[in-house]
Design a protein around this motif. Structure first.
Motif, PDB file in Angstrom:
ATOM      1  N   ASP A   1       0.836  -1.199   0.000  1.00  0.00           N
ATOM      2  CA  ASP A   1       0.000   0.000   0.000  1.00  0.00           C
ATOM      3  C   ASP A   1       0.872   1.251   0.000  1.00  0.00           C
ATOM      4  N   ALA A   2       1.977   1.197   0.740  1.00  0.00           N
ATOM      5  CA  ALA A   2       2.912   2.328   0.728  1.00  0.00           C
ATOM      6  C   ALA A   2       3.502   2.511  -0.658  1.00  0.00           C
ATOM      7  N   ALA A   3       3.865   1.401  -1.316  1.00  0.00           N
ATOM      8  CA  ALA A   3       4.442   1.482  -2.660  1.00  0.00           C
ATOM      9  C   ALA A   3       3.455   2.107  -3.641  1.00  0.00           C
ATOM     10  N   THR A   4       2.192   1.724  -3.542  1.00  0.00           N
ATOM     11  CA  THR A   4       1.159   2.293  -4.416  1.00  0.00           C
ATOM     12  C   THR A   4       1.043   3.796  -4.207  1.00  0.00           C
ATOM     13  N   ARG A   5       1.089   4.222  -2.962  1.00  0.00           N
ATOM     14  CA  ARG A   5       0.961   5.649  -2.660  1.00  0.00           C
ATOM     15  C   ARG A   5       2.211   6.417  -3.107  1.00  0.00           C
ATOM     16  N   ILE A   6       3.376   5.803  -2.943  1.00  0.00           N
ATOM     17  CA  ILE A   6       4.613   6.445  -3.398  1.00  0.00           C
ATOM     18  C   ILE A   6       4.572   6.654  -4.912  1.00  0.00           C
ATOM     19  N   ARG A   7       4.130   5.622  -5.631  1.00  0.00           N
ATOM     20  CA  ARG A   7       4.032   5.743  -7.100  1.00  0.00           C
ATOM     21  C   ARG A   7       3.045   6.837  -7.506  1.00  0.00           C
ATOM     22  N   ALA A   8       2.041   7.063  -6.651  1.00  0.00           N
ATOM     23  CA  ALA A   8       1.043   8.096  -6.936  1.00  0.00           C
ATOM     24  C   ALA A   8       1.507   9.483  -6.512  1.00  0.00           C
ATOM     25  N   GLY A   9       2.711   9.559  -5.949  1.00  0.00           N
ATOM     26  CA  GLY A   9       3.259  10.851  -5.556  1.00  0.00           C
ATOM     27  C   GLY A   9       2.917  11.304  -4.159  1.00  0.00           C
ATOM     28  N   VAL A  10       2.314  10.405  -3.365  1.00  0.00           N
ATOM     29  CA  VAL A  10       1.971  10.758  -1.980  1.00  0.00           C
ATOM     30  C   VAL A  10       3.243  10.816  -1.138  1.00  0.00           C
ATOM     31  N   ARG A  11       3.371  11.874  -0.336  1.00  0.00           N
ATOM     32  CA  ARG A  11       4.526  12.015   0.554  1.00  0.00           C
ATOM     33  C   ARG A  11       4.006  12.137   1.988  1.00  0.00           C
ATOM     34  N   ALA A  12       4.396  11.207   2.834  1.00  0.00           N
ATOM     35  CA  ALA A  12       3.983  11.254   4.234  1.00  0.00           C
ATOM     36  C   ALA A  12       4.694  12.402   4.946  1.00  0.00           C
ATOM     37  N   TYR A  13       3.915  13.252   5.573  1.00  0.00           N
ATOM     38  CA  TYR A  13       4.458  14.402   6.302  1.00  0.00           C
ATOM     39  C   TYR A  13       5.405  15.237   5.425  1.00  0.00           C
ATOM     40  N   ASP A  14       5.139  15.220   4.138  1.00  0.00           N
ATOM     41  CA  ASP A  14       5.902  15.990   3.153  1.00  0.00           C
ATOM     42  C   ASP A  14       7.373  15.576   3.083  1.00  0.00           C
ATOM     43  N   VAL A  15       7.684  14.357   3.515  1.00  0.00           N
ATOM     44  CA  VAL A  15       9.054  13.839   3.407  1.00  0.00           C
ATOM     45  C   VAL A  15       9.238  13.265   2.005  1.00  0.00           C
ATOM     46  N   PRO A  16      10.281  13.666   1.269  1.00  0.00           N
ATOM     47  CA  PRO A  16      10.488  13.155  -0.100  1.00  0.00           C
ATOM     48  C   PRO A  16      10.648  11.635  -0.127  1.00  0.00           C
ATOM     49  N   ASN A  17      10.250  11.038  -1.242  1.00  0.00           N
ATOM     50  CA  ASN A  17      10.289   9.578  -1.398  1.00  0.00           C
ATOM     51  C   ASN A  17      11.491   9.076  -2.188  1.00  0.00           C
ATOM     52  N   GLU A  18      12.412   9.958  -2.556  1.00  0.00           N
ATOM     53  CA  GLU A  18      13.518   9.554  -3.426  1.00  0.00           C
ATOM     54  C   GLU A  18      14.350   8.422  -2.837  1.00  0.00           C
ATOM     55  N   ARG A  19      14.487   8.381  -1.521  1.00  0.00           N
ATOM     56  CA  ARG A  19      15.309   7.336  -0.896  1.00  0.00           C
ATOM     57  C   ARG A  19      14.716   5.953  -1.147  1.00  0.00           C
ATOM     58  N   PHE A  20      13.388   5.861  -1.147  1.00  0.00           N
ATOM     59  CA  PHE A  20      12.746   4.577  -1.443  1.00  0.00           C
ATOM     60  C   PHE A  20      12.973   4.191  -2.904  1.00  0.00           C
ATOM     61  N   GLU A  21      12.831   5.168  -3.783  1.00  0.00           N
ATOM     62  CA  GLU A  21      12.982   4.899  -5.212  1.00  0.00           C
ATOM     63  C   GLU A  21      14.413   4.496  -5.541  1.00  0.00           C
ATOM     64  N   HIS A  22      15.389   5.131  -4.890  1.00  0.00           N
ATOM     65  CA  HIS A  22      16.788   4.767  -5.118  1.00  0.00           C
ATOM     66  C   HIS A  22      17.051   3.338  -4.642  1.00  0.00           C
ATOM     67  N   ALA A  23      16.562   3.000  -3.443  1.00  0.00           N
ATOM     68  CA  ALA A  23      16.768   1.649  -2.916  1.00  0.00           C
ATOM     69  C   ALA A  23      16.055   0.607  -3.775  1.00  0.00           C
ATOM     70  N   ALA A  24      14.892   0.955  -4.317  1.00  0.00           N
ATOM     71  CA  ALA A  24      14.164   0.024  -5.194  1.00  0.00           C
ATOM     72  C   ALA A  24      14.958  -0.263  -6.461  1.00  0.00           C
ATOM     73  N   MET A  25      15.694   0.725  -6.961  1.00  0.00           N
ATOM     74  CA  MET A  25      16.548   0.508  -8.127  1.00  0.00           C
ATOM     75  C   MET A  25      17.647  -0.493  -7.801  1.00  0.00           C
ATOM     76  N   LEU A  26      18.202  -0.421  -6.587  1.00  0.00           N
ATOM     77  CA  LEU A  26      19.224  -1.385  -6.173  1.00  0.00           C
ATOM     78  C   LEU A  26      18.646  -2.797  -6.131  1.00  0.00           C
ATOM     79  N   VAL A  27      17.431  -2.906  -5.592  1.00  0.00           N
ATOM     80  CA  VAL A  27      16.770  -4.214  -5.540  1.00  0.00           C
ATOM     81  C   VAL A  27      16.550  -4.752  -6.956  1.00  0.00           C
ATOM     82  N   ALA A  28      16.055  -3.893  -7.841  1.00  0.00           N
ATOM     83  CA  ALA A  28      15.792  -4.312  -9.221  1.00  0.00           C
ATOM     84  C   ALA A  28      17.067  -4.723  -9.940  1.00  0.00           C
TER      85      ALA A  28
END
Length: 199
Positions: free
Chosen positions: A118-145
């Motif tokens: 559910d968090a991944a879906t919201r991140i892809r939709a551009g949702v930012r919790a407490y206005d914290v940027p999501n780039e760190r998740f996206e960078h780590a996901a690239m490492l996983v991929a």
């Protein structure tokens, strides 16, 4: 879940610290604690679990930075003093069912479900919790991929069925963003009273 073998409190502490050392949020505090204690970074980067003094030093570090063994902060009085630890491999389906800890940021990021998909879906939709940027998740996901091996997740529960993430929330989210492409090695801790912390 396939149990690969027994683990220990000392291995959990070592894995926890190694994960925190590179954390954008918690790494600076751990580096400061190492300097204050006059300890080398090597103590965390390449832990020798056969060295009793080194194990004790790491327990003190985790106590200083996160309250381990002191009944405060992350390891508050609801966290059991006796936990059975194993190394285990979780399938993609099992990982998708792991919940975030009950914490405002992770609740908000997941839309209240505490589930990484559910968090991944919201991140892809551009949702930012407490206005914290999501780039760190996206960078780590690239490492996983790209097939990179990340430090083990540390999960806890009363048993093996309903697990909550103790350490590795960023990595868990990255696995979700990458679609949980493969099984993942984790440290899993269980205790009859763990429901008080991992609810």
């Amino acid at each position: 879940m396939q149990v690969a073998g027994p683990s220990s409190d000392d291995e959990m502490v070592a894995c926890f610290l190694r994960g925190e050392l590179v954390s954008p949020r918690f790494g600076a505090r751990l580096h400061d604690a190492l300097r204050a204690a006059g300890l080398p970074e090597q103590l965390v980067v390449e832990p020798d679990l056969e060295d009793a003094d080194a194990n004790a030093a790491r327990r003190d570090l985790l106590g200083d930075t996160r309250g381990y063994g002191r009944g405060v902060e992350l390891f508050d009085e609801s966290f059991p003093s006796v936990v059975t630890w194993v190394r285990a491999v979780l399938t993609s389906e099992e990982l998708a069912g792991v919940r975030y800890m009950d914490y405002p940021y992770w609740n908000e990021l997941s839309g209240g479900s505490r589930l990484p998909m559910d968090a991944a879906t919201r991140i892809r939709a551009g949702v930012r919790a407490y206005d914290v940027p999501n780039e760190r998740f996206e960078h780590a996901a690239m490492l996983v991929a790209d097939g990179r091996t990340l430090p083990p997740l540390i999960l806890v529960g009363v048993g093996y069925r309903l697990l909550v993430c103790l350490e590795g929330h960023l990595r868990l989210t990255a696995y979700a963003l990458a679609g949980f492409p493969r099984p993942v090695t984790c440290l899993v801790g269980t205790a009859p009273s763990m429901h008080r912390w991992a609810h």
